[in-house]
Design an enzyme around this catalytic site. Structure first.
Site, PDB file in Angstrom:
ATOM      1  N   GLU A 159      48.449  29.969  29.709  1.00 25.67           N
ATOM      2  CA  GLU A 159      47.003  29.737  29.761  1.00 25.67           C
ATOM      3  C   GLU A 159      46.418  30.956  30.449  1.00 25.67           C
ATOM      4  O   GLU A 159      46.809  31.287  31.568  1.00 25.67           O
ATOM      5  CB  GLU A 159      46.676  28.486  30.577  1.00 25.67           C
ATOM      6  CG  GLU A 159      47.132  27.196  29.946  1.00 25.67           C
ATOM      7  CD  GLU A 159      46.552  26.946  28.573  1.00 25.67           C
ATOM      8  OE1 GLU A 159      45.441  27.441  28.282  1.00 25.67           O
ATOM      9  OE2 GLU A 159      47.227  26.280  27.779  1.00 25.67           O
ATOM     10  N   CYS A 168      39.019  29.108  35.004  1.00 26.51           N
ATOM     11  CA  CYS A 168      39.212  29.518  33.611  1.00 26.51           C
ATOM     12  C   CYS A 168      38.218  28.805  32.710  1.00 26.51           C
ATOM     13  O   CYS A 168      37.985  29.227  31.590  1.00 26.51           O
ATOM     14  CB  CYS A 168      40.645  29.268  33.163  1.00 26.51           C
ATOM     15  SG  CYS A 168      41.199  27.606  33.442  1.00 26.51           S
TER      16      CYS A 168
HETATM   17  P1  NDP Z   1      47.657  37.329  37.675  1.00 28.83           P
HETATM   18  O1  NDP Z   1      47.762  37.094  36.228  1.00 28.83           O
HETATM   19  O2  NDP Z   1      47.979  38.666  38.217  1.00 28.83           O
HETATM   20  O3  NDP Z   1      48.585  36.289  38.485  1.00 28.83           O
HETATM   21  C1  NDP Z   1      48.910  34.979  38.057  1.00 28.83           C
HETATM   22  C2  NDP Z   1      50.319  34.640  38.551  1.00 28.83           C
HETATM   23  O4  NDP Z   1      51.271  35.513  37.922  1.00 28.83           O
HETATM   24  C3  NDP Z   1      50.515  34.851  40.048  1.00 28.83           C
HETATM   25  O5  NDP Z   1      51.440  33.902  40.530  1.00 28.83           O
HETATM   26  C4  NDP Z   1      51.121  36.233  40.098  1.00 28.83           C
HETATM   27  O6  NDP Z   1      51.810  36.482  41.291  1.00 28.83           O
HETATM   28  C5  NDP Z   1      52.040  36.179  38.908  1.00 28.83           C
HETATM   29  N1  NDP Z   1      52.445  37.469  38.367  1.00 28.83           N
HETATM   30  C6  NDP Z   1      51.778  38.653  38.424  1.00 28.83           C
HETATM   31  N2  NDP Z   1      52.482  39.615  37.788  1.00 28.83           N
HETATM   32  C7  NDP Z   1      53.613  39.028  37.328  1.00 28.83           C
HETATM   33  C8  NDP Z   1      54.739  39.493  36.587  1.00 28.83           C
HETATM   34  N3  NDP Z   1      54.845  40.762  36.193  1.00 28.83           N
HETATM   35  N4  NDP Z   1      55.723  38.623  36.288  1.00 28.83           N
HETATM   36  C9  NDP Z   1      55.634  37.329  36.665  1.00 28.83           C
HETATM   37  N5  NDP Z   1      54.603  36.835  37.377  1.00 28.83           N
HETATM   38  C10 NDP Z   1      53.596  37.670  37.686  1.00 28.83           C
HETATM   39  O7  NDP Z   1      46.218  36.927  38.118  1.00 28.83           O
HETATM   40  P2  NDP Z   1      45.513  37.329  39.498  1.00 28.83           P
HETATM   41  O8  NDP Z   1      45.786  36.244  40.426  1.00 28.83           O
HETATM   42  O9  NDP Z   1      45.851  38.687  39.979  1.00 28.83           O
HETATM   43  O10 NDP Z   1      44.025  37.350  39.033  1.00 28.83           O
HETATM   44  C11 NDP Z   1      43.546  38.477  38.298  1.00 28.83           C
HETATM   45  C12 NDP Z   1      42.620  38.024  37.208  1.00 28.83           C
HETATM   46  O11 NDP Z   1      43.303  37.149  36.337  1.00 28.83           O
HETATM   47  C13 NDP Z   1      41.431  37.217  37.673  1.00 28.83           C
HETATM   48  O12 NDP Z   1      40.406  38.023  38.099  1.00 28.83           O
HETATM   49  C14 NDP Z   1      41.097  36.450  36.437  1.00 28.83           C
HETATM   50  O13 NDP Z   1      40.348  37.248  35.576  1.00 28.83           O
HETATM   51  C15 NDP Z   1      42.445  36.179  35.814  1.00 28.83           C
HETATM   52  N6  NDP Z   1      42.960  34.832  36.132  1.00 28.83           N
HETATM   53  C16 NDP Z   1      42.697  33.860  35.254  1.00 28.83           C
HETATM   54  C17 NDP Z   1      43.091  32.574  35.521  1.00 28.83           C
HETATM   55  C18 NDP Z   1      42.762  31.505  34.592  1.00 28.83           C
HETATM   56  O14 NDP Z   1      43.006  30.336  34.908  1.00 28.83           O
HETATM   57  N7  NDP Z   1      42.214  31.828  33.431  1.00 28.83           N
HETATM   58  C19 NDP Z   1      43.805  32.211  36.751  1.00 28.83           C
HETATM   59  C20 NDP Z   1      44.042  33.343  37.627  1.00 28.83           C
HETATM   60  C21 NDP Z   1      43.635  34.591  37.291  1.00 28.83           C
HETATM   61  P3  NDP Z   1      51.058  37.155  42.556  1.00 28.83           P
HETATM   62  O15 NDP Z   1      49.655  36.694  42.544  1.00 28.83           O
HETATM   63  O16 NDP Z   1      51.820  36.642  43.717  1.00 28.83           O
HETATM   64  O17 NDP Z   1      51.191  38.634  42.364  1.00 28.83           O
END
Ligand code: NDP
Length: 483
Positions: A248, A282
């Site tokens: 998602e 989201c």
């Molecule tokens: P990310 O996609 O970076 O993070 C989501 C999860 O993935 C976190 O647990 C993160 O860990 C983990 N993650 C990051 N890189 C990797 C990887 N290479 N392999 C496996 N897991 C990984 O989102 P952010 O939290 O940085 O948010 C950035 C942007 O993403 C927001 O501004 C928004 O636009 C979008 N977002 C959208 C969401 C939605 O529900 N649509 C939810 C969250 C974010 P960690 O954070 O510990 O690095």
């Protein structure tokens, strides 16, 4: 001295290779806690024990599994006040939203507790005489859950609950921005009657331990919620091992306000949808597609509502919008406010950093008007307390604008015309569509997910979750008598 909160690996609480600080975004002087960061050997141990534990768990009786899930759900609901306070303290959403989230997380567990007893297969006659067919679902195995910070307890729960319900082991990598909620949920799960190592908490950064987790051939399925770029990176890693994946991701949800809308309702839906959770949802209403004949009246009420919103400490009783989650997110949001102006949009209120009594990541809710759907502020997910008004001449144009996006998670229409509402419901290209309701806020017993860049793989929640967390087996049975 503050104790470091540990990871839960192979049935034991453990220190990691490093420690991070978790600070309250409403008040940076408030240290929420210190959290262990798992190293590669922690992950390897978790994966090895999860494999054994999963087999034991799959053999537990249905009622025993049901009791475990019910107990987790009941504990979450009973402690919604305390855990919701912790969630709001580390994530920044107002207390009512934090408590509501924890309560909802409990409901995911109680719903899937009941589903433990409702796993029915199918049967059929074979095309071959004397042969019967039995189709049933089996656990997929070891599931990696990678969750974001914006709904740290609910999103994780809507993945962990079905994973356990359908007989799987779980390795959970929560977002590093919200480790306190992760430890709190893990403490509840760890107290249950489950095999050692069935459930593992592996805190650490996404780029290191998260990446190692998704690259592991020991993982059978990955459920992820987060950004599109990270989702694509995870899918690329998963395909190397042909690991099942469900994602998602981003969105650019639109709320269409028609000329016959109840304007007070429309404004209330827009304010809640755009600024609830500080816009970090989201399902946020980040595009408001408004009929020209009500545009000016709508905008006037919207500005009044946004300007009157009380921004403050997440735990203060009168706060309507808390801070942004982190310094980085705030910097990105301010950059989007500036970008909108550069693109020619008019920021009619908010969009600037706020200095309040406590030092935190506060921002005023911002409204753009005079925007076009081809502007970047209307095409990219901002995840910010910023919303854009797009003026349209009629319903057909509104629908075209709503659908003109690479995303497709939610969309909504505010109208009193049944024919229009029905047409919209059938023609909006989103996974979720609402009529006279916010674009945010969904139930737990029905499918959730989107189209385009918003989602990939089977739907989450409700009974649809079985599609991802199980694998189908088709058995052919003959009485064994010669024809
Ligand atoms: P990310 O996609 O970076 O993070 C989501 C999860 O993935 C976190 O647990 C993160 O860990 C983990 N993650 C990051 N890189 C990797 C990887 N290479 N392999 C496996 N897991 C990984 O989102 P952010 O939290 O940085 O948010 C950035 C942007 O993403 C927001 O501004 C928004 O636009 C979008 N977002 C959208 C969401 C939605 O529900 N649509 C939810 C969250 C974010 P960690 O954070 O510990 O690095």
């Amino acid at each position: 001295m503050t104790t470091t909160q540990q990871n839960f690996i192979a049935g034991e609480w453990r220190n990691g290779q490093d420690v991070i600080e978790n600070r309250n975004p409403s008040d940076l002087s408030d240290l929420v806690g210190l959290y262990a960061q798992a190293g590669p050997s922690d992950l390897d141990d978790a994966l090895a024990q999860a494999r054994k534990a999963q087999q034991e768990w799959a053999g537990y009786g249905l009622e025993r599994k049901q009791a475990v899930l019910m107990s987790i759900g009941n504990e979450l609901m009973a402690h919604a006040e305390e855990l919701g306070t912790l969630l709001s303290r580390e994530e920044g959403k107002p207390l009512a939203e934090g408590k509501g989230e924890v309560y909802r997380a409990g409901q995911f567990f109680t719903y899937y507790a009941a589903e433990c007893l409702r796993q029915l297969g199918e049967n059929a006659d074979s095309v071959r005489a004397g042969v019967e067919i039995d189709v049933r679902r089996e656990p997929v195995g070891v599931v990696a859950v990678i969750s974001p910070w914006n709904f740290p307890t609910a999103t994780a729960s809507w993945k962990i609950a079905p994973a356990l319900c359908y007989g799987n082991a779980v390795i959970w990598k929560p977002a590093n921005a919200t480790p306190a909620s992760a430890v709190a949920l893990t403490q509840i799960i760890a107290r249950q009657d489950i095999p050692k190592g069935l459930f593992n908490l592996v805190m650490g950064s996404g780029g290191s331990i998260g990446q190692r987790l998704v690259e592991s051939p020991e993982v059978d399925a990955i459920s992820f919620t987060g950004s599109v770029p990270v989702g694509k990176q995870i899918a690329t890693a998963a395909i190397q091992n042909l690991t099942k994946v469900q994602m998602e991701m981003g969105s650019k949800n639109a709320l269409a306000v028609m000329d016959d809308a109840n304007l007070d309702l429309a404004v209330a839906l827009a304010l809640g949808g755009a600024f609830g959770g500080t816009g970090q949802k989201c399902t946020a209403s980040s595009r408001l597609v408004v009929h020209a004949s009500v545009h000016d009246a709508f905008v006037e009420k919207l500005i009044a509502g946004a300007s009157a919103m009380r921004v403050g400490h997440a735990l203060a009783a009168d706060t309507q919008m808390g801070p942004v989650v982190s310094e980085q997110q705030l910097a990105e949001n301010l950059a989007y406010a500036e970008l909108g102006r550069t693109e020619g949009a008019e920021l009619v209120c908010g969009g600037q950093r706020l200095e309040l009594e406590h030092q935190g990541y506060y921002m005023a809710p911002g409204v753009f008007v005079n925007t076009r759907n081809d502007m970047r502020i209307n095409r990219e997910e901002m995840f910010a307390p910023l919303t854009s008004v797009i003026k349209v001449d009629g319903y057909d144009e509104a629908l075209a604008v709503v659908n003109d996006t690479k995303f497709g998670l939610t969309s909504g229409i505010v109208t009193q015309n049944l024919a229009r509402a029905t047409h919209f419901r059938r023609n909006a290209k989103t996974g979720v569509v609402t009529v006279n309701l916010p674009t945010a806020g969904t139930d737990y017993h029905v499918p959730f997910g989107g189209r385009g860049d918003s989602s990939y793989g089977p739907r989450e929640q409700g009974r649809s979750a079985a599609e991802f967390y199980t694998t189908v087996k088709t058995a052919y049975i003959s009485a064994g008598e010669p024809e």
